[in-house]
Scaffold this active site. Structure first.
Site, PDB file in Angstrom:
ATOM      1  CE  LYS A   1      -4.210  -2.063   1.685  1.00 42.62           C
ATOM      2  NZ  LYS A   1      -3.782  -3.481   1.623  1.00 42.62           N
TER       3      LYS A   1
HETATM    4  C1  LIG Z   1      -4.348  -4.546   0.921  1.00 42.47           C
HETATM    5  C2  LIG Z   1      -3.540  -5.790   0.813  1.00 42.47           C
HETATM    6  C3  LIG Z   1      -3.874  -6.817  -0.099  1.00 42.47           C
HETATM    7  C4  LIG Z   1      -5.102  -6.762  -0.994  1.00 42.47           C
HETATM    8  O1  LIG Z   1      -5.014  -5.795  -2.008  1.00 42.47           O
HETATM    9  P1  LIG Z   1      -6.353  -5.268  -2.735  1.00 42.47           P
HETATM   10  O2  LIG Z   1      -5.930  -4.124  -3.562  1.00 42.47           O
HETATM   11  O3  LIG Z   1      -7.279  -4.848  -1.612  1.00 42.47           O
HETATM   12  O4  LIG Z   1      -6.914  -6.405  -3.521  1.00 42.47           O
HETATM   13  C5  LIG Z   1      -3.043  -7.932  -0.166  1.00 42.47           C
HETATM   14  N1  LIG Z   1      -1.964  -8.055   0.645  1.00 42.47           N
HETATM   15  C6  LIG Z   1      -1.617  -7.097   1.533  1.00 42.47           C
HETATM   16  C7  LIG Z   1      -0.429  -7.312   2.405  1.00 42.47           C
HETATM   17  C8  LIG Z   1      -2.386  -5.929   1.653  1.00 42.47           C
HETATM   18  O5  LIG Z   1      -2.038  -4.998   2.557  1.00 42.47           O
END
Ligand SMILES: *Cc1c(COP(=O)(O)O)cnc(C)c1O
Length: 461
Positions: free
Chosen positions: A110
């Site tokens: 993120k």
């Molecule tokens: C947010 C997240 C995901 C999922 O990603 P999306 O964009 O919501 O599909 C997968 N792995 C981690 C570690 C995350 O923080």
């Protein structure tokens, strides 16, 4: 380049800047570019660019209203904050290439989007000499990445609500140890759903929202998708170059469908992606959809990969828009069915051949972590392990598999201990949190209490 809402039958366009500041369209839809830039004839030239130069080439196609020099500097600042020269390096591990997306400040993918969004917000607010108060609910990773995206900025305050005592100790410390004056952590005596409902209530109170200039950073913001498109190109170029293949596959651990949707956009721009493997845990609403055409919510199950524990995927509507043939009327009908009945069905469902979907359960995830550790001395976090596990059924000679590694294993040390029996998941950033001072406010799960807290803090300056 204008942006339109997935629910606007008139398809009235807005600028990139407005799309970023608006987040969710006023009609409740999500924003998408009115056309997708085609880049087939740029691929050769782009394949040797650095991460930041590539980001600039891709982003400028979508953000013509940001001056070039400003866009470059936003990108440099954002990716300069990563701990690896290549920003998102690709490493060869056994039968796959792992795309490491966890070298940002909070060790989760993120950061790729939220570092960019933080710098972009600052630029836009400087330009308009205004300010913003971000309100966000988190069950773990989003909160810390959002805090690190905006900490210390003059025109931005951030209020992050988490369910008190219900997130992992590491996740809590990553947020509450940030002591900048513009960061406010709120532990709510309630559940994550309470946190989300309070955010919704605050945004729906239009008078409060306008008066206190509330802003949102959730995964439906177009700028987050845009930032994520870049690493699909970057990784595909590295892997095609190494292997001589002319196309690649990606396996993507999926929750809100934001990450994998960026891959879908990359493919629509002309990147030769042969398949996108959607990997879910026990919360498999999207896997069931791609295998049946029925999108039906259920109860959220808690797993070892909490960032994928969702039953409604907030970015999915963007894909539905393309599936409908870009017909907002159709999307409106589907979303209405879904909000009324908790389900939507697509007649004669015929997904793009590009998606394949499957889910990996807890036992398989733990076994995969253990196998990759013992066979290749590579430690996967539980989210990435779901993607790797699911990918094993989709390996192909012609198209190398790239597995997105979305978090550093040290963030999920309990799961690693369960999988390997050893205490091997460490990172200096996480270990250092142990002794740091922390600050948070504990509030009852009532929107009036939260609104009052926010109002007081803003008025205090
Ligand atoms: C947010 C997240 C995901 C999922 O990603 P999306 O964009 O919501 O599909 C997968 N792995 C981690 C570690 C995350 O923080």
């Amino acid at each position: 380049m204008l942006y339109v809402s997935t629910r606007d039958k008139q398809q009235i366009g807005m600028s990139f800047k407005d799309a970023v500041l608006t987040g969710l369209a006023r009609d409740g839809g999500l924003l998408l570019p009115a056309e997708i830039p085609q880049v087939n004839d740029r691929l050769d030239e782009w394949s040797s660019l650095t991460y930041s130069d590539l980001a600039y080439e891709i982003m400028r196609l979508y953000a013509p209203d940001i001056p070039s020099a400003a866009l470059r500097s936003i990108i440099e600042k954002s990716y300069g904050a990563f701990r690896h020269d290549e920003v998102t390096p690709v490493v060869e591990v056994g039968p796959l290439s792992v795309l490491e997306l966890f070298h940002g400040p909070t060790l989760a993918f993120k950061d790729v989007a939220l570092q960019f969004l933080g710098n972009l917000f600052e630029f836009l607010l400087d330009q308009s000499e205004s300010e913003m108060n971000i309100v966000v609910a988190t069950s773990g990773d989003t909160g810390s990445a959002a805090i690190y995206g905006v900490r210390g900025r003059e025109r931005i305050r951030i209020f992050v609500m988490h369910p008190n005592g219900k997130i992992s100790p590491v996740q809590e410390r990553q947020m509450t140890s940030v002591l900048d004056a513009n960061v406010f952590n709120i532990g709510l005596t309630g559940t994550f759903d309470d946190c989300q409902n309070i955010v919704k209530a605050l945004f729906n109170d239009l008078e409060f929202r306008d008066r206190y200039k509330l802003g949102a950073v959730n995964s439906i913001n177009w700028a987050r998708v845009l930032a994520q498109i870049v690493y699909y190109f970057y990784a595909a170029f590295r892997v095609m170059d190494n292997s001589g293949a002319d196309k690649v596959r990606f396996t993507v651990p999926t929750g809100n469908f934001g990450d994998i949707f960026a891959g879908y956009m990359a493919r629509r721009m002309g990147l030769p992606i042969d398949k996108l493997i959607l990997a879910s845990n026990e919360n498999d609403i999207l896997t069931r959809f791609f295998n049946s055409g029925e999108y039906i919510t259920g109860e959220v199950v808690q797993t070892l990969s909490p960032s994928m524990d969702i039953q409604v995927a907030s970015n999915f509507e963007r894909y539905l828009y393309y599936l409908s043939g870009e017909k907002a009327g159709c999307v409106c009908g589907w979303m209405e069915d879904f909000s009324k009945n908790g389900r939507l069905s697509i007649a004669d469902f015929n997904p793009d051949g590009i998606f394949a979907a499957s889910s990996g359960n807890t036992a398989a995830t733990l076994a995969t972590i253990s196998r990759y550790w013992h066979d290749y001395a590579y430690l996967l976090d539980p989210h990435s392990a779901v993607g790797v596990e699911v990918a094993s059924a989709f390996l192909s000679e012609q198209a190398p598999m790239i597995a997105l590694a979305t978090a550093h294993p040290a963030k999920f040390d309990d799961a690693i201990r369960q999988a390997t029996g050893e205490d091997i998941a460490h990172h200096v950033v996480i270990d250092a949190l142990e002794d740091m001072p922390a600050r948070k406010e504990i509030l009852p799960a009532e929107s009036t209490a939260v609104a009052e807290f926010i109002r007081r803090r803003i008025e205090a300056g």
